[in-house]
Design a protein around this motif. Structure first.
Motif, PDB file in Angstrom:
ATOM      1  N   UNK A  49      -6.250  -2.692   0.658  1.00 31.30           N
ATOM      2  CA  UNK A  49      -5.562  -2.562   1.947  1.00 31.30           C
ATOM      3  C   UNK A  49      -6.397  -1.750   2.931  1.00 31.30           C
ATOM      4  N   UNK A  50      -6.995  -0.666   2.445  1.00 29.87           N
ATOM      5  CA  UNK A  50      -7.835   0.154   3.307  1.00 29.87           C
ATOM      6  C   UNK A  50      -9.047  -0.590   3.818  1.00 29.87           C
ATOM      7  N   UNK A  51      -9.710  -1.345   2.949  1.00 28.36           N
ATOM      8  CA  UNK A  51     -10.888  -2.118   3.350  1.00 28.36           C
ATOM      9  C   UNK A  51     -10.496  -3.205   4.348  1.00 28.36           C
ATOM     10  N   UNK A  52      -9.399  -3.896   4.084  1.00 30.45           N
ATOM     11  CA  UNK A  52      -8.950  -4.952   4.996  1.00 30.45           C
ATOM     12  C   UNK A  52      -8.627  -4.383   6.377  1.00 30.45           C
ATOM     13  N   UNK A  53      -8.014  -3.211   6.423  1.00 33.79           N
ATOM     14  CA  UNK A  53      -7.689  -2.590   7.708  1.00 33.79           C
ATOM     15  C   UNK A  53      -8.953  -2.247   8.489  1.00 33.79           C
TER      16      UNK A  53
END
Length: 402
Positions: free
Chosen positions: A327-331
Motif C-alpha cells: 500500500x505504501x509503495x502504491x501510494x
C-alpha cells in the motif's frame, strides 16, 4: 507462512489499567499538530518572522528532531523515574514550548519552542503507548495520531485565520489535558538499580541529530551519522544493557518492523507537505479549500487504521506486513506519476492508511520481540524510527522542490 499471532505480549503493569482509551488518545494525538499543523501556514510564519519559507520549514524539521530524540529519551526515563515523573517532566516541557511559541520574537527562539514542545509531546505520546495493553488500545493511541494529523492542516489554516499562526504552533500543548488522568492512576515507584546510561543518551542524540540533518547537509551530516553510529556500536559492546539495549539492535524482527515503519512515515508525511503545493499547481483552490480537500483522505486513513490494527491480532503477520508495504509503495508511485487530482487524494489516503496502521501493527510486532525488561526501550526506539520519517518526509520534499 507464520502462524496467526497469539495474544500480544505488550502488557504494562496492572496498576495503570485504569487509564481510559480516551485519555490515551488525548495524550498521544496532539503531537500531530506539531507535525502537520504548519503544512498550510508556513508562508504566514515566514512573513511574520521576516524569513523565507525554506527557513520556516526548519520549524517542522526541528519538531521532527525533538520527537525523534525525545521518544527514546522519555521512554528510558519511564524505567528510571516511573510514569508520574516522566509525565510531569513532559508536560512541563510542552507548556514551556507553548508559551515560547506565543511570544517568540525571532526564528531561533521559535525553533527552541518547537524543540521543547516536541520533547514534551514525545514523552506524553511514548507514555500513551507504554500504557496500551492490547492491539485495540494501541490502535486507539496510533489512530488518534493519524486522525489529529488528518485535520491538522485545515485546523492550522482556520486557527491562523481566526487567531494567529502562533496559536497553531502552540496546539501540541492540548495533550497536557490528559495528564491529570494519568497521574491519578500512576503510582510512585522506586528507581531500578544501576546507573542511568548518560553516554548512551548522548551518543544516540548525536546520531539522531545527524540523521535529521542529512536531507539538508548530506555530506557533512552523513559523515557525522557514520561517526555517531560507530560510537554507538562501540558503546553497545561496553554496555549491552544500557540505554540502547544490544538485544534489540540484533533482533531481526525488531529491525524489520522499525525499518518499515520509518519508510511508511517518510512517504506519508512527505506527501502531506507535497500535496498542497501540487494541488495549488493543478487547481485554483485557496489554502482553505486545499485543507478541506486533504482532510477526507487523511481522516479516512486515520480512522480506518484503528480497525486495521485491532484486526491484526487475528491475521497472519507476514500477510499484514506485505499489505502495508504494498500500500505504501502504491501510494508513492501514484503520487509521483499522476496529475489527476482525485488520484492524488486517493494516494494520500493510501499513504495515511499504510503509515497509521503500520505504526500500530509494527509497534506490537517490534515490542513482542523484546524481553519484558527492554519493553520501554523497544517502544521508544521503534517510535524513534517512525518519527524520524516525520522529519525526513517534509525535509526531502523541501529539498527536491527547492
Amino acid at each position: 507462512m507464520s502462524a496467526p499471532p497469539t495474544a500480544p505480549t505488550v502488557t504494562p503493569p496492572a496498576r495503570h489499567a485504569g487509564v481510559s482509551a480516551l485519555s490515551l488518545a488525548v495524550l498521544a494525538g496532539p503531537m500531530s499538530f506539531g507535525i502537520a499543523g504548519p503544512a498550510l501556514i508556513l508562508g504566514e510564519v515566514a512573513g511574520g518572522l521576516g524569513v523565507s519559507t525554506g527557513e520556516a520549514t526548519w520549524l517542522v524539521t526541528v519538531f521532527g528532531w525533538g520527537i525523534a530524540v525525545g521518544t527514546p529519551l522519555m521512554s528510558g526515563l519511564v524505567g528510571h523515574r516511573g510514569i508520574r515523573g516522566t509525565v510531569m517532566i513532559s508536560a512541563l516541557l510542552a507548556l514551556i514550548g507553548a508559551v515560547l511559541a506565543l511570544i517568540a520574537p525571532s526564528l531561533p527562539v521559535l525553533l527552541l519552542a518547537a524543540a521543547a514542545q516536541a520533547l514534551g509531546a514525545a514523552g506524553l505520546t511514548a507514555i500513551a503507548m507504554q500504557l496500551a495493553d492490547s492491539p485495540r488500545r494501541m490502535g486507539v493511541a496510533t489512530a488518534s495520531l493519524a486522525v489529529v494529523g488528518s485535520v491538522s492542516p485545515l485546523a492550522g489554516s482556520l486557527v491562523s485565520d481566526l487567531l494567529s499562526w502562533r496559536v497553531v504552533l502552540a496546539l501540541p500543548v492540548v495533550a497536557v489535558l490528559a495528564v491529570p488522568a494519568v497521574l491519578r492512576q500512576a503510582v510512585r515507584s522506586a528507581p531500578p538499580p544501576g546507573r542511568f546510561d548518560a553516554i548512551g543518551v548522548v551518543v544516540l542524540t548525536g546520531l539522531v541529530t545527524a540523521l535529521v540533518a542529512v536531507p539538508h547537509q548530506p555530506v557533512a551530516a552523513g559523515l557525522c551519522a557514520v561517526v555517531a553510529a560507530t560510537a554507538l556500536g562501540i558503546h553497545l559492546r561496553a554496555r549491552p544493557a544500557g540505554f540502547v539495549p544490544a538485544a534489540l539492535v540484533r533482533a531481526p524482527r525488531f529491525l524489520g518492523a522499525a525499518g518499515l515503519a520509518f519508510a511508511l512515515a517518510v512517504g506519508n508525511f512527505g506527501l502531506i507537505y507535497a500535496l498542497p503545493v501540487r494541488l495549488s499547481e493543478l487547481t485554483t483552490w485557496s489554502s482553505a479549500q486545499i485543507g478541506v480537500a486533504m482532510v477526507w483522505p487523511l481522516l479516512f486513513g486515520g480512522a480506518l487504521s484503528w480497525s486495521v490494527v485491532a484486526a491484526s491480532a487475528r491475521m497472519r503477520p507476514r500477510l499484514m506486513i506485505t499489505a502495508l508495504a504494498a500500500t505504501g509503495v502504491a501510494a508513492a508511485l501514484a503520487a509521483a506519476f499522476t496529475s489527476w487530482v482525485p488520484g492524488l487524494l486517493v494516494a494520500q489516503a493510501a499513504a495515511s492508511i499504510a503509515a497509521a496502521s503500520g505504526q500500530g501493527v509494527l509497534a506490537v510486532r517490534a515490542t513482542s520481540a523484546a524481553p519484558e525488561e527492554h519493553r520501554p526501550a523497544a517502544i521508544g526506539l521503534f517510535t524513534l524510527c517512525y518519527l524520524l520519517g516525520t522529519a525526513f518526509g517534509p525535509a526531502v520534499v523541501a529539498l527536491t522542490a527547492g
